[in-house]
Design an enzyme around this catalytic site. Structure first.
Site, PDB file in Angstrom:
ATOM      1  N   LYS A   1       2.420 -18.033 -28.110  1.00 14.12           N
ATOM      2  CA  LYS A   1       2.173 -19.252 -28.886  1.00 14.12           C
ATOM      3  C   LYS A   1       3.483 -19.849 -29.410  1.00 14.12           C
ATOM      4  CE  LYS A   1       1.413 -20.664 -32.853  1.00 14.12           C
ATOM      5  NZ  LYS A   1       1.228 -20.541 -34.276  1.00 14.12           N
TER       6      LYS A   1
ATOM      7  N   ASP B   1      -3.436 -21.777 -31.402  1.00 16.47           N
ATOM      8  CA  ASP B   1      -3.514 -20.889 -32.556  1.00 16.47           C
ATOM      9  C   ASP B   1      -4.986 -20.688 -32.902  1.00 16.47           C
ATOM     10  OD1 ASP B   1      -4.368 -23.193 -33.793  1.00 16.47           O
ATOM     11  OD2 ASP B   1      -2.924 -23.100 -35.434  1.00 16.47           O
TER      12      ASP B   1
END
Ligand code: SF4
Length: 231
Positions: A138, A156
């Site tokens: 991420k 996320d």
């Protein structure tokens, strides 16, 4: 006085199907109107500072990171200066952020690696980014999207929940949702859509109780248990 009945709607439920392309475009259009100036809430002045801030923001709030980083970046604005610090010295600046001990070690180590392996530049490549200590999928995607303008979708917890709940792109894990979002969302919208989804998930389509009654994107959302307006 009569007791208010508990709200038993299942907010973890997924949409029964993916949105059609037309629904998806309508949904994103509504989010674009809701968040016209969407951008990251982290404060940074370079790809390196964004990388450090994003690594510090894991399991912490952007606000807590923004409070700590001005003093840290005044002391060490780039990887050359940061690599000279000890983890204890970095730790002194970030003690208010969750998991600070580990994060301090990673910040020093990733700075040293950027200096030794990447000529002092944050690499513009996902695999290279993921070799840096403390940088996962991420965080690498955030750097590519926000610092380098690449059409990649960092997923996320907010983005994952929203994609499954609304039918934007359903998937069993973040990698599947990431790949499906990158395929389904038109390439020219991916960068901004990343911010729209995070802000919408953080402030409107919340985990415990989505605030559907005030959601501008309700007409194309396929979540089956929408929250009605409070009585
Ligand atoms: S209508 Fe409700 S579930 Fe759908 S996106 Fe809006 S807040 Fe989320």
């Amino acid at each position: 006085m009569a007791k208010k009945a508990a709200d038993t709607r299942d907010t973890k439920a997924s949409a029964p199907r993916d949105m059609t392309h037309k629904e998806l475009l309508g949904f994103l259009n509504d989010l674009a109107r809701t968040w016209p100036d969407a951008e990251t809430e982290l404060v940074f002045a370079s790809p390196f500072q964004l990388l450090v801030s994003t690594a510090l923001a894991a399991q912490a709030t952007d606000a807590s990171v923004n409070k700590a980083t001005p003093a840290l970046f005044a002391k060490a604005p780039g990887p050359a200066e940061m690599a000279q610090l000890t983890p204890e010295e970095v730790g002194d600046y970030i003690r208010t952020i969750g998991l600070w001990r580990n994060k301090a070690k990673n910040v020093v180590a990733l700075s040293a690696k950027i200096m030794s392996d990447y000529n002092g530049e944050v690499p513009r490549d996902r695999a290279a980014l993921e070799t840096l200590p403390g940088v996962g999928r991420k965080t690498a995607a955030v750097i590519l999207n926000v610092a380098y303008g690449e059409p990649v979708m960092p997923v996320d917890t907010h983005c994952f929940r929203l994609a499954n709940r609304t039918g934007l792109a359903r998937g069993k894990d973040v990698v599947e949702v990431e790949k499906r979002l990158e395929t389904r969302i038109p390439r020219n919208l991916i960068r901004e859509a990343h911010h729209w989804l995070i802000l919408q998930g953080r402030y409107v389509c919340k985990a415990r109780k989505p605030e559907c009654w005030r959601c501008a994107a309700i007409r194309n959302c396929l979540f089956p248990n929408k929250t009605p307006a409070p009585a």
